[in-house]
Design an enzyme around this catalytic site. Structure first.
Site, PDB file in Angstrom:
ATOM      1  N   GLY A   1      45.007   9.051   4.218  1.00  0.00           N
ATOM      2  CA  GLY A   1      45.523  10.104   5.087  1.00  0.00           C
ATOM      3  C   GLY A   1      46.520   9.529   6.078  1.00  0.00           C
ATOM      4  O   GLY A   1      47.574  10.117   6.330  1.00  0.00           O
TER       5      GLY A   1
ATOM      6  N   ILE B   1      42.764  11.116   1.666  1.00  0.00           N
ATOM      7  CA  ILE B   1      41.482  10.899   2.319  1.00  0.00           C
ATOM      8  C   ILE B   1      41.464   9.587   3.092  1.00  0.00           C
ATOM      9  O   ILE B   1      41.931   8.555   2.607  1.00  0.00           O
ATOM     10  CB  ILE B   1      40.343  10.905   1.284  1.00  0.00           C
ATOM     11  CG1 ILE B   1      40.183  12.302   0.664  1.00  0.00           C
ATOM     12  CG2 ILE B   1      39.016  10.478   1.889  1.00  0.00           C
ATOM     13  CD1 ILE B   1      40.913  12.513  -0.614  1.00  0.00           C
ATOM     14  N   CYS B   2      40.905   9.652   4.327  1.00  0.00           N
ATOM     15  CA  CYS B   2      40.637   8.484   5.164  1.00  0.00           C
ATOM     16  C   CYS B   2      41.905   7.616   5.324  1.00  0.00           C
ATOM     17  O   CYS B   2      42.924   8.090   5.794  1.00  0.00           O
ATOM     18  CB  CYS B   2      39.465   7.689   4.597  1.00  0.00           C
ATOM     19  SG  CYS B   2      38.788   6.453   5.743  1.00  0.00           S
ATOM     20  N   GLN B   3      41.852   6.362   4.927  1.00  0.00           N
ATOM     21  CA  GLN B   3      42.982   5.444   5.095  1.00  0.00           C
ATOM     22  C   GLN B   3      44.259   5.996   4.464  1.00  0.00           C
ATOM     23  O   GLN B   3      45.347   5.844   5.022  1.00  0.00           O
ATOM     24  CB  GLN B   3      42.627   4.101   4.465  1.00  0.00           C
ATOM     25  CG  GLN B   3      43.717   3.043   4.550  1.00  0.00           C
ATOM     26  CD  GLN B   3      43.387   1.853   3.665  1.00  0.00           C
ATOM     27  OE1 GLN B   3      42.977   2.006   2.522  1.00  0.00           O
ATOM     28  NE2 GLN B   3      43.551   0.665   4.205  1.00  0.00           N
TER      29      GLN B   3
END
Length: 326
Positions: A123, A119-121
């Site tokens: 990713g 998720i997010c960073q």
């Protein structure tokens, strides 16, 4: 109503800690029945937020939904780095802690590859990892992750072009979570007022109030970011956009996105005001995966995990992708 609430509980789905290295831990979710998917999944959230939002409450838990869909789940707990961790680098996290946790899971199950859900960073970090270590990745699913940092349509992307990261790290060592929280709060200042006015309409509804307090507990529970990692993260990615340009190096090795060949699912929020879609989607043309799908999800950055549609639509879709590519 507030006086009647003694504790705000989050992340109560049963799990067991199976691995620890310094301040970083790894949990394995307990299952009552055998998993449909025999290849396990490692879930990882951004360093500056706690993974607890993925299991915020029983009825709004992406982790519980993925478990019910038959996945075998592990989750990273990045812990709380202190000032003494200021010299930890991106290499330490990606080729160190992250790789060591993946190797632990591979060895536990006797498998060469596992699934990554990031998720997010994380990713972004997982895309880097999958490009450097394709032999260990069965599939990669990223959620609201940034890859192309060239745009300026989001305040976060504008600020990072100009902040003096070296002075920040010199002052703080490890960038405190409170500083990050203030920055994210300034992206949309009106939200800091409207959400509290809104909850007044439900102040006599215990369950709605608890849901609100759980999110507030998660939002203010921000770990810091080690200074050395923060400098490379801002300079090489946000400022110089090296990953999408093919210029990014980790541990002296250039990251070739064409070597990321695992099946890939790119989940992005169509109304994301933190990570613009223009930052997420360009990765589709850069990687070497033959199987790659973009999944537009209605809503905002956090709604991907806590909204009702994440339970009814996103969870089953992600589980289906993972199982099909096992």
């Amino acid at each position: 109503t507030l006086l009647d609430i003694e504790e705000v509980d989050v992340a109560i789905t049963p799990k067991t800690k199976v691995w620890q290295s310094d301040h970083v831990g790894l949990y394995h979710y307990d299952r009552d029945t055998p998993a449909k998917c025999k290849i396990p999944c490692l879930v990882s959230f951004a360093l500056m937020n706690r993974q607890t939002v993925l299991d915020i409450e029983p009825e709004r838990s992406l982790m519980r939904k993925l478990l019910n869909e038959g996945l075998d789940l592990y989750i990273m707990d990045w812990g709380y780095p202190t000032r003494q961790e200021r010299y930890l680098t991106m290499e330490d996290y990606i080729n160190g802690y992250f790789n060591d946790a993946i190797d632990f899971i591979r060895n536990e199950h006797g498998l060469p590859k596992i699934h990554l859900l990031s998720i997010c960073q994380l990713g972004t970090f997982s895309m880097i990892y999958a490009s450097l270590h394709p032999e260990k990745v069965q599939s990669l699913t990223t959620f609201v992750a940034p890859f192309d940092f060239s745009g300026n349509e989001c305040m976060l992307y504008r600020w990072t072009k100009d902040i003096d990261v070296e002075s920040m790290v010199e002052s703080y060592g490890t960038i405190p979570g409170e500083v990050l929280d203030q920055g994210f709060g300034m992206l949309k200042p009106s939200m800091n007022i409207s959400k509290y006015l809104g909850i007044l309409n439900s102040i006599d509804n215990r369950e709605k109030l608890l849901s609100f307090l759980r999110m507030e507990k998660w939002k203010t529970d921000l770990p810091g970011i080690p200074g050395a990692l923060f400098i490379k993260y801002i300079n090489d990615l946000f400022r110089d956009n090296k990953l999408i340009k093919g210029e990014f190096e980790l541990g002296g090795v250039k990251v070739d996105l064409k070597k990321m060949t695992a099946p890939y699912l790119n989940v992005y929020a169509t109304g994301d005001t933190i990570i613009p879609n223009s930052s997420t989607l360009p990765i589709m043309d850069k990687i070497g995966s033959e199987v790659k799908e973009a999944y537009p999800f209605p809503g905002g950055h956090i709604g991907v995990f806590v909204g009702a549609r994440s339970q009814s639509e996103l969870g089953p879709s992600v589980a289906k992708f993972v199982i099909e590519h096992s």
